[in-house]
Design a protein around this motif. Structure first.
Motif, PDB file in Angstrom:
ATOM      1  N   VAL A   1      36.441  38.147  41.027  1.00 35.36           N
ATOM      2  CA  VAL A   1      37.180  38.343  41.868  1.00 35.36           C
ATOM      3  C   VAL A   1      38.403  37.891  40.868  1.00 35.36           C
ATOM      4  CG1 VAL A   1      39.099  37.072  43.397  1.00 35.36           C
ATOM      5  CG2 VAL A   1      36.563  37.012  44.012  1.00 35.36           C
ATOM      6  N   ILE A   2      39.164  39.461  40.812  1.00 35.65           N
ATOM      7  CA  ILE A   2      40.203  38.986  39.465  1.00 35.65           C
ATOM      8  C   ILE A   2      42.241  39.025  40.320  1.00 35.65           C
ATOM      9  CG2 ILE A   2      41.226  40.392  37.342  1.00 35.65           C
ATOM     10  CD1 ILE A   2      38.848  42.248  37.493  1.00 35.65           C
TER      11      ILE A   2
ATOM     12  N   GLU B   1      31.849  34.307  40.570  1.00 37.38           N
ATOM     13  CA  GLU B   1      32.876  34.277  38.889  1.00 37.38           C
ATOM     14  C   GLU B   1      34.917  35.187  39.731  1.00 37.38           C
ATOM     15  OE1 GLU B   1      31.332  35.913  35.773  1.00 37.38           O
ATOM     16  OE2 GLU B   1      29.595  35.759  37.129  1.00 37.38           O
ATOM     17  N   PHE B   2      35.646  34.321  38.670  1.00 33.86           N
ATOM     18  CA  PHE B   2      36.771  34.557  38.881  1.00 33.86           C
ATOM     19  C   PHE B   2      37.669  34.221  37.895  1.00 33.86           C
ATOM     20  CE2 PHE B   2      35.813  32.496  43.326  1.00 33.86           C
ATOM     21  CZ  PHE B   2      36.696  32.722  44.696  1.00 33.86           C
TER      22      PHE B   2
ATOM     23  N   SER C   1      45.634  30.827  40.171  1.00 40.25           N
ATOM     24  CA  SER C   1      44.876  30.360  40.890  1.00 40.25           C
ATOM     25  C   SER C   1      44.462  31.244  42.226  1.00 40.25           C
ATOM     26  CB  SER C   1      45.363  28.529  41.138  1.00 40.25           C
ATOM     27  OG  SER C   1      45.959  28.432  41.318  1.00 40.25           O
ATOM     28  N   PRO C   2      44.201  30.160  43.329  1.00 44.25           N
ATOM     29  CA  PRO C   2      43.670  31.075  44.763  1.00 44.25           C
ATOM     30  C   PRO C   2      44.759  31.220  45.248  1.00 44.25           C
ATOM     31  CG  PRO C   2      42.263  29.408  43.988  1.00 44.25           C
ATOM     32  CD  PRO C   2      42.806  29.853  42.809  1.00 44.25           C
TER      33      PRO C   2
ATOM     34  N   GLY D   1      42.650  40.661  44.193  1.00 45.70           N
ATOM     35  CA  GLY D   1      43.262  39.578  44.358  1.00 45.70           C
ATOM     36  C   GLY D   1      42.178  38.550  45.259  1.00 45.70           C
ATOM     37  N   ALA D   2      43.313  37.802  44.677  1.00 48.59           N
ATOM     38  CA  ALA D   2      42.398  36.176  45.269  1.00 48.59           C
ATOM     39  C   ALA D   2      43.640  35.487  46.350  1.00 48.59           C
ATOM     40  CB  ALA D   2      42.159  34.939  44.079  1.00 48.59           C
TER      41      ALA D   2
END
Ligand code: FAD
Length: 384
Positions: free
Chosen positions: A31-32, A166-167, A37-38, A10-11
């Motif tokens: 972060v997944i 990292e995302f 996008s965030p 969860g971003a």
């Protein structure tokens, strides 16, 4: 398979600041998020209010920390997140509300909140044009404020990238397997990763991700709408919360952001459980009536748009931030209710401390209010 110290699912309002502060602490973080996008979950639904004015001491202390983080953000990181320390005000129109807010002041002051009860004439200076009929004064907490949820998410994300976080976007987490050597394997719709710790920060979908962790989380979403007007010259600073009950709605709250737009939101009565984000035909007439009731001078202002999002609610209106079964592998930061933006950064600092030292930053007995193993039938937080 790529391996990390921590994987965050969860971003959003709590996942993004946690990723940044973990990255700053030198941990390898992924972060997944299933979205592109965030901040595209509920974070972008928030109207931007940030207050430490709560009744639960843990929420008071966490939001004081958040206010410090938002308030010093520009100096520390350089991004303009449109933070304003405009304060919060709860105008009072009934004896019962006056008594209960004055009673609450005692707890709030005990935990260091800068808050007072203003008499009617003082309140009218603070909120020029506020409807004086039946007004009995109200509370004012000048250190509270507001921030742009969109700019804040962007800033957390940019700074997290800078420290090496990292995302993985457009990847839904669909499986979690705990390994004997104290790690966890995370399966997404695209790949499998491994980590020493995993944090469920999945907002309205916390329960579903909880199931993958093997834990039943009492988090159920309900739907709330917000709206924004055209800009007008700034004439008041605090975020105003009208706690009266009207047909079809409970709390109504709004403020004027930096550009002069008035951003507003109300709590439907009864609440509307579920995941629907379709706008309703009842919200705008209800909200407009309440805005004009409080500020008759706004009767000609035009509304630019409305939207609908979700509050990930717990039964007592307090988030759940804990490690599951004391494992030190599985963590949750869920059930942020209608206050995830304001709780996010303060909780993030505490989660980093929990993960790295086993203890929160604020006193443990106060932080216990967030326990997964608390009695959820206790009386609900008063200003949830
Ligand atoms: C109209 C409205 C006004 C509001 N106003 C305010 C306000 O003024 N102040 C305030 O503090 N709060 C406010 N809120 C509440 C706030 O928006 C929420 O409390 C907060 O955004 C929740 O944060 P979160 O991090 O838990 O969830 P989110 O920000 O929704 O983040 C969760 C993320 O997890 C991702 N996710 C979920 N499941 C998976 C999965 N299986 N795999 C991968 N990714 C997944 C989602 O895509 C999402 O991006 C408001 C809410 C609404 C609807």
């Amino acid at each position: 398979m790529k391996a990390y110290d921590v994987i965050i699912v969860g971003a959003g309002s709590v996942g993004l600041p946690t990723a940044l502060f973990l990255g700053e602490a030198g941990l390898r973080v992924l972060v997944i998020d299933e979205l592109a996008s965030p901040g595209q979950g509920q974070n972008k639904s928030a109207i931007g209010g940030v207050r430490a004015t709560h009744s639960d001491p843990a929420k008071i202390q966490i939001c004081q920390l958040s206010l410090d983080i938002f308030g010093s953000w520009h100096d520390k990181y350089g991004d303009d997140i449109h933070f304003q320390r405009g304060g919060y005000s709860f105008p009072v129109y009934s004896e019962q509300d006056e008594v209960s807010l004055k009673e609450l002041l005692k707890v709030q002051k005990r935990y260091g909140l800068n808050i007072d009860y203003l008499q009617t004439d003082e309140l009218l200076k603070l909120l020029p044009g506020l409807n004086p009929d039946g007004l009995r004064g109200g509370t004012y907490s000048p250190d509270d404020g507001n921030v742009s949820p969109l700019l804040a998410a962007r800033a957390f994300y940019r700074q997290a990238i800078r420290v090496g976080v990292e995302f993985a976007f457009e990847e839904k987490v669909i499986g979690l397997t705990r390994k004997e050597q104290g790690s966890v394997e995370v399966e997404t719709t695209k790949a499998t990763y491994s980590a020493g710790k995993i944090l469920n920060a999945a907002g309205a979908s916390a329960k579903e991700v909880g199931r993958l962790m093997g834990v039943d989380l009492p988090v159920e979403p309900d739907c709330h709408e917000g709206g924004v007007t055209e800009p007008v010259r700034r004439f008041f600073n605090p975020l105003v919360v009208d706690i009266r009950q009207f047909p079809g709605s409970k709390n109504f709250y709004f403020y004027q952001e930096q550009g002069g737009h008035i951003i507003f939101c109300l709590t439907p009565d009864p609440i509307i459980p579920g995941f629907s984000r379709n706008s309703t035909s009842v919200f705008l007439p209800q909200a407009a009536r309440r805005l004009i009731n409080l500020f008759p001078r706004l009767r000609n202002i035009r509304v630019r748009r409305t939207w609908r999002g979700l509050y990930p609610m717990t039964p007592d209106g307090v988030p759940i931030v804990d490690t599951v079964d004391d494992t030190g592998t599985l963590y949750v930061a869920v059930g942020l209710c209608g206050q995830g933006l304001m709780l996010g950064p303060g909780l993030a600092k505490n989660i980093v401390s929990l993960m790295t030292t086993g203890r929160p930053l604020i006193p443990e007995d106060i932080f216990a209010s967030f326990s997964l193993y608390r009695d959820f039938t206790r009386p609900a937080e008063l200003l949830k």
